[in-house]
Structure formats: C-alpha cells, structure tokens
Design a protein around this motif. Structure first.
Motif, mmCIF file in Angstrom:
data_model
loop_
_atom_site.group_PDB
_atom_site.id
_atom_site.type_symbol
_atom_site.label_atom_id
_atom_site.label_comp_id
_atom_site.label_asym_id
_atom_site.label_seq_id
_atom_site.Cartn_x
_atom_site.Cartn_y
_atom_site.Cartn_z
ATOM 1 N N PRO A 309 0.677 -1.021 -0.187
ATOM 2 C CA PRO A 309 0.128 -0.024 0.027
ATOM 3 C C PRO A 309 0.815 1.219 0.034
ATOM 4 O O PRO A 309 1.746 1.221 0.607
ATOM 5 C CB PRO A 309 -1.069 -0.094 1.212
ATOM 6 C CG PRO A 309 -0.012 -0.909 2.152
ATOM 7 C CD PRO A 309 0.818 -1.910 1.198
ATOM 8 N N CYS A 326 -5.287 -0.545 11.008
ATOM 9 C CA CYS A 326 -4.264 -1.550 10.548
ATOM 10 C C CYS A 326 -4.272 -2.516 11.983
ATOM 11 O O CYS A 326 -4.204 -1.931 12.882
ATOM 12 C CB CYS A 326 -3.029 -0.637 10.641
ATOM 13 S SG CYS A 326 -1.596 -1.840 10.502
ATOM 14 N N PRO A 327 -4.351 -3.734 11.549
ATOM 15 C CA PRO A 327 -4.582 -4.768 12.622
ATOM 16 C C PRO A 327 -3.268 -5.106 13.336
ATOM 17 O O PRO A 327 -3.231 -5.901 14.388
ATOM 18 C CB PRO A 327 -5.113 -5.846 11.900
ATOM 19 C CG PRO A 327 -4.410 -5.768 10.386
ATOM 20 C CD PRO A 327 -4.365 -4.443 10.231
ATOM 21 N N VAL A 328 -2.090 -4.575 12.871
ATOM 22 C CA VAL A 328 -0.722 -5.057 13.312
ATOM 23 C C VAL A 328 -0.487 -4.256 14.550
ATOM 24 O O VAL A 328 -0.900 -2.869 14.782
ATOM 25 C CB VAL A 328 0.337 -4.832 12.229
ATOM 26 C CG1 VAL A 328 1.597 -5.078 12.826
ATOM 27 C CG2 VAL A 328 -0.032 -5.779 10.921
ATOM 28 N N ALA A 332 1.438 -0.871 11.468
ATOM 29 C CA ALA A 332 2.451 -0.765 10.270
ATOM 30 C C ALA A 332 2.398 0.552 9.358
ATOM 31 O O ALA A 332 2.777 0.620 8.389
ATOM 32 C CB ALA A 332 2.138 -2.114 9.458
ATOM 33 N N HIS A 345 4.092 4.095 6.110
ATOM 34 C CA HIS A 345 4.291 2.775 6.261
ATOM 35 C C HIS A 345 5.323 2.018 6.665
ATOM 36 O O HIS A 345 6.392 2.584 6.181
ATOM 37 C CB HIS A 345 3.702 2.137 4.911
ATOM 38 C CG HIS A 345 2.189 2.051 4.855
ATOM 39 N ND1 HIS A 345 1.581 2.956 3.717
ATOM 40 C CD2 HIS A 345 1.176 1.387 5.016
ATOM 41 C CE1 HIS A 345 0.319 2.873 3.718
ATOM 42 N NE2 HIS A 345 0.097 1.835 4.400
ATOM 43 N N ILE A 351 1.659 -6.635 6.964
ATOM 44 C CA ILE A 351 1.325 -7.898 6.375
ATOM 45 C C ILE A 351 0.476 -8.036 5.107
ATOM 46 O O ILE A 351 0.138 -9.032 4.594
ATOM 47 C CB ILE A 351 0.317 -8.622 7.312
ATOM 48 C CG1 ILE A 351 -0.793 -7.820 7.873
ATOM 49 C CG2 ILE A 351 1.097 -8.864 8.842
ATOM 50 C CD1 ILE A 351 -1.790 -8.897 8.618
ATOM 51 N N CYS A 353 -2.311 -6.740 4.173
ATOM 52 C CA CYS A 353 -3.791 -7.147 4.226
ATOM 53 C C CYS A 353 -4.673 -6.006 3.665
ATOM 54 O O CYS A 353 -6.020 -6.218 3.290
ATOM 55 C CB CYS A 353 -4.368 -7.304 5.919
ATOM 56 S SG CYS A 353 -4.420 -5.582 6.751
ATOM 57 N N TYR A 354 -4.120 -4.936 3.275
ATOM 58 C CA TYR A 354 -4.527 -4.055 2.582
ATOM 59 C C TYR A 354 -5.987 -3.310 3.281
ATOM 60 O O TYR A 354 -6.841 -2.645 2.589
ATOM 61 C CB TYR A 354 -4.954 -4.231 0.999
ATOM 62 C CG TYR A 354 -3.843 -5.033 0.446
ATOM 63 C CD1 TYR A 354 -2.637 -4.366 0.256
ATOM 64 C CD2 TYR A 354 -3.917 -6.390 -0.125
ATOM 65 C CE1 TYR A 354 -1.467 -4.920 -0.234
ATOM 66 C CE2 TYR A 354 -2.763 -6.894 -0.714
ATOM 67 C CZ TYR A 354 -1.477 -6.244 -0.865
ATOM 68 O OH TYR A 354 -0.464 -6.647 -1.417
ATOM 69 N N CYS A 355 -6.058 -3.408 4.552
ATOM 70 C CA CYS A 355 -7.441 -2.764 5.213
ATOM 71 C C CYS A 355 -7.180 -1.336 4.864
ATOM 72 O O CYS A 355 -8.206 -0.442 4.855
ATOM 73 C CB CYS A 355 -7.334 -3.290 6.522
ATOM 74 S SG CYS A 355 -7.843 -4.922 6.892
ATOM 75 N N CYS A 356 -5.838 -0.894 5.140
ATOM 76 C CA CYS A 356 -5.763 0.692 5.131
ATOM 77 C C CYS A 356 -6.117 1.186 3.834
ATOM 78 O O CYS A 356 -7.103 2.113 3.560
ATOM 79 C CB CYS A 356 -4.356 1.009 5.547
ATOM 80 S SG CYS A 356 -3.137 0.141 4.093
HETATM 81 S S1 SF4 Z 1 -1.814 -3.362 4.434
HETATM 82 FE FE1 SF4 Z 1 -2.234 -1.632 5.764
HETATM 83 S S2 SF4 Z 1 -3.714 -2.074 7.122
HETATM 84 FE FE2 SF4 Z 1 -2.577 -4.093 6.747
HETATM 85 S S3 SF4 Z 1 -1.026 -4.126 7.623
HETATM 86 FE FE3 SF4 Z 1 -0.254 -3.059 6.059
HETATM 87 S S4 SF4 Z 1 -0.123 -1.045 6.808
HETATM 88 FE FE4 SF4 Z 1 -1.380 -2.374 8.319
#
Ligand code: SF4
Ligand code: SF4
Length: 380
Positions: A309, A326-328, A332, A345, A351, A353-356
């Motif tokens: 991302p 962000c779940p980390v 992250a 970032h 990880i 996961c692209y939640c952001c």
């Molecule tokens: S993709 Fe985005 S939400 Fe997912 S771990 Fe990386 S920074 Fe955090």
C-alpha cells in the motif's frame, strides 16, 4: 453438484425496474418460495463497507436491497438486516447509503452485529471455530446481497467474501493477522460460508466498481443482476463478467475444492451472460500473488516483491482511518511526522492485508508492485 445462476439485464437503479429484474431472476430459479418459507426469520446481509452515497458504488444499492426484501416478504418471511462494516457504525453507514430508510419503510428490523457467539465447526478444513454475530446465528436463514467490485487482496469481492461481515467488528482484524497470506484468508472465507450456508445470493452488478476497489475504485456500468443459491458459481459468473480468470480467485478455487459450490459446472438461465462481459474491466489479472503466500512475515522477499500500500500525500487528509484499522501491533502505518501530516508505512511490519487501502476515505492509498516485483513478474 451442478449450479444454476440466473442472469437478468437491469440497466438502471429505478426501483420498479430493479424490482422486476429481481422478480424475473427469482422466477427463473423456481421462485422466492424455493429459498425461504412463510414464518421463517431471514437475515439480509448487504455489502455495507462504509457510509457512502450510492453514486460511489461502494455498497449494495438500496434499490436492490428493497427489491429483494419485497420479494422475500411476499413469501411471508420475517426479515431483519445487519452488517459489520470495516469502519464505523453499521446503522449510521446504512443511513448514508439509503438502506436504513428502505428497511424502516418496509418494517425490516435492524440487527446489531456487534455481539457475537463462539461456534464450533468441526467440519472446517482450516478453521474449526468462529465467532459469529448472534443475530445471524439466531436467524433461520441468511440471504447475501454482494456488490460486483474489485478488491486489492482478493482481486474481486463477491458473494463468498460478503460473509466476512458476519464476524463482529474488531475480530475481523484478528483474522487478517492470523491469515496474512491470501490462500489461507480465502480458505477461511470458504469455511465461514460452509458454516453459514447462505440460502441465496443476489449480486448487484448494475453499476460495478473497477480499479482501486473495494472503496476507492470507479463506477463501471455493467447492467446485470445475478442470482444463485451457489455462492461459488455466482462469484465465478462475476469473474466472467469482469473478464477475470476465476482460477486466480482463492474463494472460488478453494470453494469448489471444499464443496461449497461449483465454478466449473454452471447452467446459466435468463439473459446471455456473454452480453455483459466487460473485456477491459479494470481488475488485477496478474498471476502474481497479492500477498506472500505463506512466506514468513517480515522477509526481505516480501518487502521487495509483494504489492504494497502506498499513500499519495496529495490526496491524504491525515484523517487517521488507516492508522485506526491497521491490525498490526505496533501499527504498520502510523504517524511519523505527527498528526496533521500523512502517516507512513513500515513495510517490514506490514502483512499486506490492505485494510488501510480498503478503508481510506480519500482514495489516497494505492496498491503498487515494488520495482523488483515488476521485474520478476513481467510478461514473457
Ligand atoms: S496493509 Fe495497511 S492495514 Fe494491512 S498491515 Fe499493512 S499497513 Fe496495516
Ligand atoms: S486513511 Fe487515507 S486520507 Fe486518512 S490518513 Fe490514511 S491515507 Fe490519509
């Protein structure tokens, strides 16, 4: 088992047009009474990612929600609706979308998905235990209303992925942490659907989303509504419409492998699906994995190869949503220059996961392949 998908042309979100199209699709499958019966309690699960007006094509359109609800109510079923969006309150989001007003007008009860119960699932191939929203567990049946959209992690988001919203709030982040690679994440979704067994899926493909989905993409007119009781088949049909190889979508390949449904033996009824294929639909058709497929977190390879991302500072308003979701731990993506300037970032911790990216309200986060990844995966 062979699957049947009803394909119905629907060019606009005009309420009466959508009502007729959904009715025709249901009739092609034998009528709504094949799937729900009078007196049963049925949970409607729209795709409600965030509060956004329908023109943003982020969520299931309220006209589709309304049409399905009216046809199911005609069977005598008692309806409720709910979801657990990625960010914020479901009811407030649904009010912005227009779904809450439709539900109120039709006397459909809102079910809060915040509370969940642990359910044992010994038949799970990967996951033997889930926490599911109590309201979903208490209903006699589930009807899912996905939206035809692209997705950075899973390439497309459809019927199978829509049930992720049946897992209450923050627990979804835990799954991203436990399953950072796409194959395992897809397998988890397949197990979740094998547990929940939605009775029916009605996909809103009137105007889909392409590009930087599932939130920041662009509208693309497709003009179709698809209906099936086979979630793998309807997702495979969505891939066909997007001109995307269904073999690249883990929820479809694992869904077929684990008996959730069929992607290879589908009978289409209604209109000709090939009339709806958008050959240049903007979707990730690269064979490159979107995550590191099981490599240990934090490897150099992941940092250098796997799509990451990236924040566009020109678009970022420093709202902090990406940091919140962000779940980390530690985050992250975090404030490095203090609040008021774009977060930064940390790709060693990320990880993927692209939640952001999924939840950035300003479409300020893109998923980009690092230079080495581009070099390794360039077409032969
Ligand atoms: S993709 Fe985005 S939400 Fe997912 S771990 Fe990386 S920074 Fe955090
Ligand atoms: S969510 Fe988007 S707009 Fe908000 S701080 Fe993050 S990148 Fe910027």
């Amino acid at each position: 088992m062979p699957a049947t998908v009803a394909v119905v042309r629907c060019e606009t979100y005009d309420e009466s047009v959508v009502f007729e199209a959904v009715g025709r699709g249901l009739e092609l499958l034998g009528g709504a009474g094949r799937f729900v019966r009078g007196g049963e309690s049925i949970m409607l699960k729209p795709n409600l990612l965030v509060g956004a007006t329908p023109d943003k094509v982020v969520n299931t359109h309220p006209a589709v929600f309304s049409a399905v609800a009216k046809h199911l109510q005609a069977t005598g079923a008692q309806l409720s609706w709910g979801d657990s969006p990625g960010f914020g309150n479901a009811l407030a989001a649904a009010r912005k979308v227009g779904i809450a007003q439709v539900a109120e007008a039709l006397g459909i009860t809102y079910a809060d998905f915040a509370e969940g119960r642990q359910v044992s699932f010994p038949e799970g191939e990967l996951i033997k235990q889930f926490v599911i929203a109590s309201a979903v567990l208490d209903a006699d049946g589930l009807v899912t209303l996905p939206k035809l959209k692209t997705h950075a992690l899973t390439r497309m988001t459809g019927a199978v992925k829509n049930q992720f919203g049946c897992i209450p709030g923050m627990l979804k982040g835990e799954f991203h942490m436990r399953m950072p690679d796409i194959e395992r994440f897809a397998q988890m979704l397949v197990d979740l659907n094998r547990l929940l067994r939605p009775r029916l899926a009605v996909m809103d493909g009137v105007i889909g989303m392409e590009g930087n989905g599932p939130r920041g993409g662009d509208p693309r007119h497709v003009g179709v509504i698809m209906i099936s009781d086979d979630l793998v088949a309807i997702d495979a049909a969505a891939c066909r419409v997007m001109n995307l190889d269904a073999g690249l979508v883990g929820t479809i390949t694992h869904g077929e492998q684990w008996g959730l449904g069929s992607a290879s033996d589908i009978t289409f009824v209604g209109d000709d699906i090939d009339e709806f294929v958008v050959s240049d639909y903007d979707v990730n058709r690269s064979r490159q994995a979107t995550t590191d497929s099981g490599k240990p977190k934090g490897t150099l390879a992941k940092r250098l190869i796997v799509p990451r991302p990236v924040i566009d500072p020109a678009k970022c308003t420093a709202c902090g949503t990406c940091v919140s979701v962000c779940p980390v731990t530690p985050k992250a993506v975090d404030w490095k220059g203090g609040k008021g300037v774009p977060p930064v970032h940390d790709y060693a911790r990320c990880i993927r996961c692209y939640c952001c990216q999924e939840l950035c309200p300003e479409r300020a986060i893109d998923v980009r392949v690092p230079p080495l990844g581009r070099l390794l995966h360039r077409p032969a």
